[in-house]
Design a protein around this motif. Structure first.
Motif, PDB file in Angstrom:
ATOM      1  N   TRP A   1       0.834  -1.202   0.000  1.00  0.00           N
ATOM      2  CA  TRP A   1       0.000   0.000   0.000  1.00  0.00           C
ATOM      3  C   TRP A   1       0.872   1.255   0.000  1.00  0.00           C
ATOM      4  O   TRP A   1       0.611   2.207  -0.745  1.00  0.00           O
ATOM      5  N   ALA A   2       1.928   1.251   0.822  1.00  0.00           N
ATOM      6  CA  ALA A   2       2.805   2.417   0.902  1.00  0.00           C
ATOM      7  C   ALA A   2       3.478   2.686  -0.438  1.00  0.00           C
ATOM      8  O   ALA A   2       3.624   3.844  -0.860  1.00  0.00           O
ATOM      9  N   ALA A   3       3.886   1.620  -1.132  1.00  0.00           N
ATOM     10  CA  ALA A   3       4.478   1.787  -2.458  1.00  0.00           C
ATOM     11  C   ALA A   3       3.443   2.304  -3.461  1.00  0.00           C
ATOM     12  O   ALA A   3       3.750   3.141  -4.321  1.00  0.00           O
ATOM     13  N   GLU A   4       2.222   1.818  -3.341  1.00  0.00           N
ATOM     14  CA  GLU A   4       1.160   2.271  -4.264  1.00  0.00           C
ATOM     15  C   GLU A   4       0.861   3.757  -4.119  1.00  0.00           C
ATOM     16  O   GLU A   4       0.370   4.391  -5.067  1.00  0.00           O
ATOM     17  N   GLN A   5       1.177   4.332  -2.960  1.00  0.00           N
ATOM     18  CA  GLN A   5       0.988   5.783  -2.797  1.00  0.00           C
ATOM     19  C   GLN A   5       1.946   6.558  -3.698  1.00  0.00           C
ATOM     20  O   GLN A   5       1.638   7.682  -4.123  1.00  0.00           O
TER      21      GLN A   5
END
Length: 464
Positions: free
Chosen positions: A207-211
């Motif tokens: 999720w953090a990478a998708e940000q």
């Protein structure tokens, strides 16, 4: 003889000269009107002595994560002396013997990378990567794909360009306006995911990478040329990446043709137990920058390393006088740096310091976790290798931050005990609450026990 046998009288003139003329880094000088600054006189192994003869165990490798192989390495000093007598300097437009030989050794440790550009500081190394990304944007994309993404809480250096890519608002405060074209992406500190809108309970790393991908799409993929990240965030809180993060970041960079720049200024050359921090995660960067541990502070050296794919973009048209990388670093031509770096790397190999860093890092992590069992003020222990942090909170449920003055009081208490530790400082507003540890790669269990014992005592006194 490094035994701490000094008296104030021996060094009174040095202290007076320092107080009268030296502008120290990261220090408010008003207190020096009534007390003396701390002057470090000598070092040996993990120990340093100040002007009063007081011995300290250094748990921060020279204050800023630099002296990876410890103090007093005669073989490095001799190598530097021999090289300086042979040739001290010639501009980087020509080559040198130590420059060629260290580049060869370095590239052996970095599969997929091929070219080394010498500079004199981590800030400057990062500037070179930024300039290359910008020049590629003009050469290949009509100047449009010029934006460089950087991450909240990351730090990339002290120049205006690097501060423009700085995710630590207290370091940036009062130094703007900044260079346009730098865009922030969210941090990946799982311990504080409750402060991020939409963060999931599971698969936080992805999720953090998708940000990051969301920011690329919002800016327009045709405008984003580079992404600059620390493999483990340093001064922003010693943040080891969550599971799944780096693989997703690599995928996103390839999807949108974004050059990946890994800032290894702190993590590089053994700090995390591998030669470079990114090598824990199976990623393939386009740029890797490094500085602090490259020569363990025995000489000034920094490097910007890149792949052959990037290198080829700067020599594809020899008839164009603007086609090459039109840049120079004056002190990148100093030969002392690579001469020291060759011996530094040999010491790490011969003494098995990567293995020691992994083993002692795991031991220290265990000891800090045991400390957390005794002190509820420790909310989170994290890091990689001998690069660790302990975040202090008033309450483990709310994760409210301990006042910065109390964090600094812990550091001061340890210093009074003869153990030098660090803490996040002028970094993220309201979040300067992480104790930082980065002992030299030669650290033993006894050294770590002494460090942890000092912190134990300090926490007991400050949070009694």
């Amino acid at each position: 003889m490094m035994d701490g046998t000094y008296s104030q009288n021996d060094l009174s003139h040095v202290v007076d000269a320092d107080k009268a003329h030296v502008w120290h880094h990261l220090v408010q000088h008003k207190p020096f009107e009534t007390k003396d600054p701390n002057i470090i006189i000598e070092g040996k192994g993990m120990r340093v002595w100040n002007q009063a003869g007081k011995e300290h165990l250094d748990a921060v490798s020279g204050g800023v994560w630099t002296v990876n192989v410890g103090y007093g390495r005669e073989r490095i000093a001799k190598a530097v002396y021999d090289q300086l007598m042979r040739l001290n300097y010639f501009a980087g437009s020509a080559g040198s013997v130590p420059g060629a030989l260290f580049a060869e050794k370095l590239i052996e440790k970095m599969p997929g990378m091929t070219r080394v550009y010498y500079t004199n500081s981590g800030s400057e190394a990062n500037e070179k990567a930024f300039k290359m990304i910008r020049q590629i944007a003009h050469k290949r994309h009509g100047g449009k794909k010029h934006k460089i993404l950087y991450r909240d809480r990351d730090y990339h250096g002290t120049t205006i360009g690097c501060l423009s890519a700085g995710g630590q608002d207290e370091r940036n405060a009062q130094y703007g306006p900044f260079t346009p074209g730098f865009v922030r992406v969210p941090h990946c500190l799982e311990y504080r995911k409750h402060e991020q809108d939409g963060a999931p309970v599971e698969n936080y790393g992805e999720w953090a990478a998708e940000q990051i991908e969301k920011v690329i799409l919002a800016e327009g993929p045709d405008t984003v040329g580079g992404l600059c990240l620390e493999p483990v965030t340093a001064g922003g809180g010693v943040i080891a990446p969550p599971e799944g993060y780096w693989q997703k970041v690599q995928e996103i960079c390839r999807k949108y043709d974004v050059l990946l720049h890994i800032d290894e200024v702190v993590c590089g050359v053994g700090r995390t137990g591998t030669w470079f921090g990114y090598q824990h995660y199976g990623i393939e960067p386009d740029f890797v920058t490094m500085a602090k541990g490259v020569a363990s502070g025995y000489a000034a050296i920094a490097c910007m390393v890149t792949s052959e794919r990037v290198f080829e973009m700067f020599k594809d048209d020899a008839t164009d006088p603007m086609n090459y990388f039109r840049d120079i670093s004056t002190f990148g031509g100093c030969t002392a740096g690579p001469a020291a770096a060759i011996e530094n790397m040999a010491i790490i190999e011969e003494e098995g310091l990567l293995e020691n860093t992994t083993d002692m890092g795991a031991y220290m992590l265990d000891q800090l976790n045991a400390l957390a069992d005794r002190h509820k003020v420790i909310g989170d222990v994290r890091g990689k290798g001998l690069f660790l942090g302990a975040e202090l909170v008033t309450d483990r449920q709310s994760k409210d931050v301990v006042p910065e003055a109390q964090v600094q009081a812990v550091v001061a208490d340890c210093m009074a005990q003869g153990v030098i530790i660090g803490a996040t400082n002028r970094s993220v507003p309201g979040r300067n609450n992480t104790l930082c540890f980065s002992p030299a790669l030669i650290a033993t269990k006894d050294d770590i026990d002494e460090i942890v014992s000092a912190v134990d005592g300090a926490l007991g006194r400050i949070f009694a």
